[in-house]
Design a protein around this motif. Structure first.
Motif, PDB file in Angstrom:
ATOM      1  N   UNK A  97       0.882  -1.420   0.025  1.00 48.87           N
ATOM      2  CA  UNK A  97       0.072  -0.005   0.116  1.00 48.87           C
ATOM      3  C   UNK A  97       0.908   1.083   0.117  1.00 48.87           C
ATOM      4  N   UNK A  98       0.115   2.230   0.231  1.00 47.12           N
ATOM      5  CA  UNK A  98       1.013   3.554   0.315  1.00 47.12           C
ATOM      6  C   UNK A  98       1.924   3.766   1.412  1.00 47.12           C
ATOM      7  N   UNK A  99       2.919   4.382   1.490  1.00 42.89           N
ATOM      8  CA  UNK A  99       3.884   4.588   2.741  1.00 42.89           C
ATOM      9  C   UNK A  99       3.064   5.346   3.627  1.00 42.89           C
ATOM     10  N   UNK A 100       2.891   5.086   4.830  1.00 46.49           N
ATOM     11  CA  UNK A 100       2.433   5.995   5.737  1.00 46.49           C
ATOM     12  C   UNK A 100       3.028   5.935   7.454  1.00 46.49           C
ATOM     13  N   UNK A 101       3.888   6.822   7.660  1.00 46.07           N
ATOM     14  CA  UNK A 101       4.715   6.967   8.594  1.00 46.07           C
ATOM     15  C   UNK A 101       3.625   6.517   9.972  1.00 46.07           C
ATOM     16  N   UNK A 102       2.418   6.974  10.162  1.00 45.87           N
ATOM     17  CA  UNK A 102       1.766   6.632  11.251  1.00 45.87           C
ATOM     18  C   UNK A 102       1.645   4.991  11.396  1.00 45.87           C
ATOM     19  N   UNK A 103       1.388   4.394   9.995  1.00 43.12           N
ATOM     20  CA  UNK A 103       1.195   2.836   9.977  1.00 43.12           C
ATOM     21  C   UNK A 103       2.527   2.300  10.510  1.00 43.12           C
ATOM     22  N   UNK A 104       3.596   2.725  10.181  1.00 40.87           N
ATOM     23  CA  UNK A 104       4.757   2.155  10.656  1.00 40.87           C
ATOM     24  C   UNK A 104       5.002   2.237  12.114  1.00 40.87           C
ATOM     25  N   UNK A 105       4.839   3.399  12.554  1.00 35.80           N
ATOM     26  CA  UNK A 105       4.769   3.703  13.976  1.00 35.80           C
ATOM     27  C   UNK A 105       4.133   2.768  14.792  1.00 35.80           C
ATOM     28  N   UNK A 106       2.692   2.508  14.291  1.00 37.93           N
ATOM     29  CA  UNK A 106       2.050   1.767  14.894  1.00 37.93           C
ATOM     30  C   UNK A 106       2.107   0.297  14.939  1.00 37.93           C
TER      31      UNK A 106
END
Length: 169
Positions: A97-106
């Motif tokens: 999917x699209x890169x998302x800093x929030x998803x990586x942090x979670x």
């Protein structure tokens, strides 16, 4: 190529202390991918002699020297029975999917949950050990299909010898 984040700092201060690791284009990623791997035991996969490898060659169970600050394109890995600073103890693979800093942090919060307790033998908040992570950057996500978060344990008191698996501290 990847970003280092200290989890205890995130929990205590409410914001990650991060080593920002960035690549400047495809040639840098191609160089990292082409650095090869360390000599490994055929049966266990464990490193048999010290080696400098591209960061994409770092594997679960690898022990390494402190990666320092700045651009992380390689790592010095070595047998875990030698004095070392860090050990990769868990990996999380993110969905496409699209890169998302929030998803990586979670997702990286898994590093201090059950995975940590199972590895060390005590809960993260009761442990003297600390955790950092190697996470994809926007560039490595988009250019190298990098989806892996590596959870890395270390002792803030200094180098260790042997794995920290079952350390109970």
């Amino acid at each position: 190529m990847t970003t280092m984040r200290t989890r205890r700092a995130l929990m205590l201060a409410g914001s990650a202390v991060a080593l920002t690791v960035a690549l400047t284009g495809c040639s840098a990623i191609n160089g990292i991918l082409g650095n090869g791997d360390a000599d490994r035991d055929e049966e266990t996969g464990q490193v048999t002699e010290s080696s400098n490898v591209g960061v994409f060659a770092v594997k679960l169970g690898d022990c390494m020297m402190d990666t320092g600050t700045g651009v992380l394109t390689d790592a010095n890995i070595l047998p875990c029975d030698e004095p070392h600073d860090q050990e990769v103890y868990y990996e999380i693979t993110m969905d496409d999917g699209d890169y998302a800093e929030d998803n990586i942090n979670a997702a990286s919060e898994e590093c201090i949950g059950d995975a940590y307790t199972s590895f060390v033998g005590v809960a993260y908040q009761d442990s003297a050990l600390d955790v950092t992570t190697l996470t994809p950057t926007k560039e490595s996500w988009e250019q190298a299909n990098d989806r892996v978060i590596q959870c890395i344990i270390f002792d803030p008191a200094g180098q260790t010898e042997g794995s920290l698996a079952g350390a109970g501290r």
